[in-house]
Design a protein around this motif. Structure first.
Motif, short mmCIF file in Angstrom:
data_model
loop_
_atom_site.label_atom_id
_atom_site.label_comp_id
_atom_site.label_asym_id
_atom_site.label_seq_id
_atom_site.Cartn_x
_atom_site.Cartn_y
_atom_site.Cartn_z
N SER A 1 0.83 -1.20 0.00
CA SER A 1 0.00 0.00 0.00
C SER A 1 0.87 1.26 0.00
CB SER A 1 -0.89 -0.03 1.25
OG SER A 1 -1.74 1.07 1.28
N HIS A 2 0.31 2.33 -0.53
CA HIS A 2 1.02 3.61 -0.54
C HIS A 2 0.22 4.67 0.20
CE1 HIS A 2 3.03 1.68 -4.00
NE2 HIS A 2 4.06 2.37 -3.56
N LEU A 3 0.93 5.51 0.93
CA LEU A 3 0.34 6.66 1.60
C LEU A 3 0.52 7.86 0.68
CD1 LEU A 3 1.86 6.07 5.16
CD2 LEU A 3 -0.31 5.23 4.24
N LEU A 4 -0.52 8.66 0.58
CA LEU A 4 -0.51 9.80 -0.35
C LEU A 4 -0.41 11.10 0.43
CD1 LEU A 4 -3.41 8.45 -2.57
CD2 LEU A 4 -0.95 8.16 -2.93
N PHE A 5 0.52 11.95 -0.01
CA PHE A 5 0.78 13.21 0.68
C PHE A 5 0.76 14.37 -0.31
CE2 PHE A 5 2.74 10.00 3.36
CZ PHE A 5 2.33 10.40 4.62
#
Length: 140
Positions: free
Chosen positions: A88-92
């Motif tokens: 999973s990727h965290l979006l900033f």
């Protein structure tokens, strides 16, 4: 006068909405397909995952993936691998999107004001209440 079907009216408003917003956001490299909705939620909730975006905004996974990729390519967001789930990727938001946020909000506020300019405050409140009421998904 015959009443028009509600679904047709909502569909017409949605198409008009997308056309107008696409034109207003194009100079900033924000495309259609609801990219502004994805960007706004990422700005409000830094570190949100793509799956959370999909669930909250009620878009399909392919649309979310495409919009996230385009926002990243345009320099508005960046992805970081989720330390708790490597898949999973965290979006900033980036500095570019933080600087753009007041402009985006101004465009959205102006658009919403234009939508309801023929309504009284009471009619606007009633419209919002009724739309919220019919937008509830009975499957949820």
């Amino acid at each position: 006068m015959r009443k028009k079907p509600i679904g047709k009216l909502i569909s017409h408003l949605q198409r008009r909405n997308q056309k107008i917003l696409s034109k207003k956001l194009a100079p900033y490299g924000i495309g259609s397909g609801g990219q502004h909705s994805f960007l706004k939620l990422i700005l409000q909730r830094p570190g949100i995952t793509q799956e959370q975006l999909t669930n909250e905004l009620k878009f399909d996974k392919a649309t979310t993936a495409r919009s996230v990729r385009q926002l990243e390519e345009s320099g508005y967001i960046e992805r970081e691998t989720d330390p708790n789930d490597r898949r999973s990727h965290l979006l900033f938001p980036t500095a570019k999107s933080l600087e753009f946020y007041p402009v985006l909000q101004g465009i959205l506020d102006e658009f919403n004001a234009d939508l309801v300019h023929n309504l009284s405050d009471e009619e606007e409140d009633l419209l919002i209440t009724l739309l919220q009421k019919i937008s509830i998904d009975p499957a949820e």
